[in-house]
Design an enzyme around this catalytic site. Structure first.
Site, PDB file in Angstrom:
ATOM      1  N   GLN A 211       7.940  -6.373  47.177  1.00  0.00           N
ATOM      2  CA  GLN A 211       7.910  -4.917  47.040  1.00  0.00           C
ATOM      3  C   GLN A 211       8.048  -4.197  48.379  1.00  0.00           C
ATOM      4  OE1 GLN A 211       8.045  -3.312  44.272  1.00  0.00           O
ATOM      5  NE2 GLN A 211       7.596  -4.931  42.790  1.00  0.00           N
ATOM      6  N   SER A 229      13.134 -11.114  46.529  1.00  0.00           N
ATOM      7  CA  SER A 229      14.078 -11.246  45.423  1.00  0.00           C
ATOM      8  C   SER A 229      15.130 -10.150  45.497  1.00  0.00           C
ATOM      9  CB  SER A 229      13.323 -11.159  44.093  1.00  0.00           C
ATOM     10  OG  SER A 229      14.135 -11.561  43.013  1.00  0.00           O
ATOM     11  N   HIS A 231      16.854  -8.603  43.072  1.00  0.00           N
ATOM     12  CA  HIS A 231      16.901  -7.550  42.057  1.00  0.00           C
ATOM     13  C   HIS A 231      15.907  -6.417  42.317  1.00  0.00           C
ATOM     14  CE1 HIS A 231      13.328  -8.239  39.356  1.00  0.00           C
ATOM     15  NE2 HIS A 231      13.341  -9.406  39.966  1.00  0.00           N
ATOM     16  N   THR A 267      23.224 -27.094  43.171  1.00  0.00           N
ATOM     17  CA  THR A 267      24.471 -26.534  43.689  1.00  0.00           C
ATOM     18  C   THR A 267      24.269 -25.079  44.111  1.00  0.00           C
ATOM     19  OG1 THR A 267      25.726 -27.944  42.188  1.00  0.00           O
ATOM     20  CG2 THR A 267      26.883 -26.061  43.149  1.00  0.00           C
ATOM     21  N   CYS A 353       5.874  -8.803  35.246  1.00  0.00           N
ATOM     22  CA  CYS A 353       5.670 -10.235  35.005  1.00  0.00           C
ATOM     23  C   CYS A 353       4.248 -10.560  34.555  1.00  0.00           C
ATOM     24  CB  CYS A 353       5.998 -11.030  36.265  1.00  0.00           C
ATOM     25  SG  CYS A 353       7.709 -10.854  36.794  1.00  0.00           S
TER      26      CYS A 353
END
Length: 407
Positions: A211, A229, A231, A267, A353
């Site tokens: 945040q 992150s 997003h 990968t 979450c």
């Protein structure tokens, strides 16, 4: 600069269309009016970021692990993106571990350190204001014999530095403290904590930056591990980072398969990595200007919400302005959230979450008031938020408040 939504009627599917707000992509139902105030849960994708993902996907089709030219070209693209990230964050390229997002990064940091260095001790220190992706791995480690201590905090939720130091023991191997709480917005003194922990060579320091990145200045010099992150910074879902200082080892969560690092197999998702570097670069532009703008919005919102007798503002002066947590006494949080949703206004009851229970443990830890914890909602702002949106939000808020407080 801060304009109303501009609709480009591009047919995304039969039921949906793509709306462009400045340079950001938001998907919404056809004909819907929408006020989005849940930026701490996720942010709309910047169109430049999406373009970089598309170009990397279409123009670099090879597997980065392949030895032929297509693979070599994809691998070079990842190295270029990694170099850009390292330059922005002022870290070494070898210190970047790509993950699927902050939850994985937090798990890898906590489990990875504790399982690798458990011969040094099994004591961990954290706070009562962390994300569920911190408490989850901590609960797992407790089953393996690890012990967790919680730092005391003051009335504003700021941890007591003296108490933190008093908790450090010979067997303490990790201190994990988020830079900014995701539900209330409390900003912890991360650099002051780092100075204290430098005295304890056996103790690692992990910071959840989820945040904080793109909102405030970040200094990683004295931090051992840091998570974030894409997003949350107008990037794509499914990509994040764990920053790990070069001399530190981890026990991987995923084994087997060549990648950019031995600590996280699989990968490399080179289109996502490229989009992450673009999102990070854009997120660090105009930090001061954007912060001041959001602060003005926050003050405007608080001044208007303070007029309601049964509205309690839980976020305080130690919180970043992007997050405003309030309680509507006498109304369940979920009830009020859905009332706003019926008017196409989107907020959260807690961190996106969190488990779906009725009480916010974070608000309870701060206020010690169960009534406030049961009725709290999170309004999260962005530099994309407009004053006009907040004016309309307040009109809708007033309708919902008067309607629900009648019963």
């Amino acid at each position: 600069m801060y304009t109303e939504f501009k609709n480009n009627f591009y047919n995304y599917s039969f039921f949906w269309l793509l709306k462009f707000h400045q340079n950001y992509v938001i998907i919404s139902a056809i004909g819907d009016f929408m006020i989005y105030l849940d930026y701490s849960a996720t942010t709309p994708v910047n169109r430049e970021v999406l373009d970089s993902f598309n170009r990397a996907s279409l123009d670099f089709v090879g597997n980065t692990n392949s030895l032929h030219n297509l693979g070599v070209n994809a691998s070079r693209l990842v190295k270029s993106a990694t170099k850009q990230i390292s330059d922005i964050l002022k870290i070494k390229e070898t210190e970047i571990i790509y993950t699927s997002g902050s939850s994985e990064s937090n798990n890898l940091a906590i489990k990875g350190i504790c399982l690798k260095y458990q011969n040094r001790g099994k004591h961990i220190i954290t706070t009562k204001f962390e994300h569920s992706s911190i408490y989850g791995p901590l609960d797992y480690l407790k089953k393996l014999g690890f012990e967790v201590s919680y730092v005391e905090s003051n009335k504003d939720g700021i941890i007591d530095l003296d108490n933190l130091e008093s908790l450090i023991r010979e067997d303490t191997i990790l201190v994990s403290i988020n830079a900014i709480n995701s539900e209330i917005g409390i900003r912890q003194p991360i650099e002051e904590i780092a100075i204290i922990l430098k005295k304890y060579q056996k103790c690692f320091y992990h910071v959840d930056l989820t945040q904080a990145l793109g909102k405030v200045e970040i200094n990683l010099d004295n931090i051992d591990l840091a998570s974030f992150s894409a997003h949350k910074i107008y990037g794509l879902k499914g990509i994040g980072c764990l920053i790990k200082k070069e001399n530190i080892l981890l026990e991987p969560l995923i084994h087997g398969g060549k990648s950019t690092t031995e600590f996280r197999s699989g990968t490399p998702a080179h289109p996502l990595i490229v989009s992450l570097s673009k999102a990070l670069r854009l997120a660090n532009k105009n930090l001061v200007e954007n912060y001041q703008y959001v602060q003005e919005l926050n003050i405007y919102l608080k001044n208007n919400l303070n007029k309601y007798l049964d509205v309690c503002i839980n976020s305080n002066e130690k919180c970043i302005p992007h997050i405003l947590n309030i309680s509507i006494l006498g109304v369940k949080a979920e009830t009020f959230m859905h009332a706003l949703e019926n008017h196409s206004v989107y907020v959260s009851t807690k961190s996106a979450c969190s488990d779906e229970d009725v009480l916010s443990e974070t608000v309870l830890a701060l206020t010690n008031n169960k009534e406030k914890a049961k009725s709290s909602i999170r309004i999260s702002l962005s530099y994309l938020t407009t004053k006009e949106e907040l004016k309309e939000f307040l009109i809708i808020f007033d309708k919902c408040y008067k309607n629900l407080k009648r019963f």
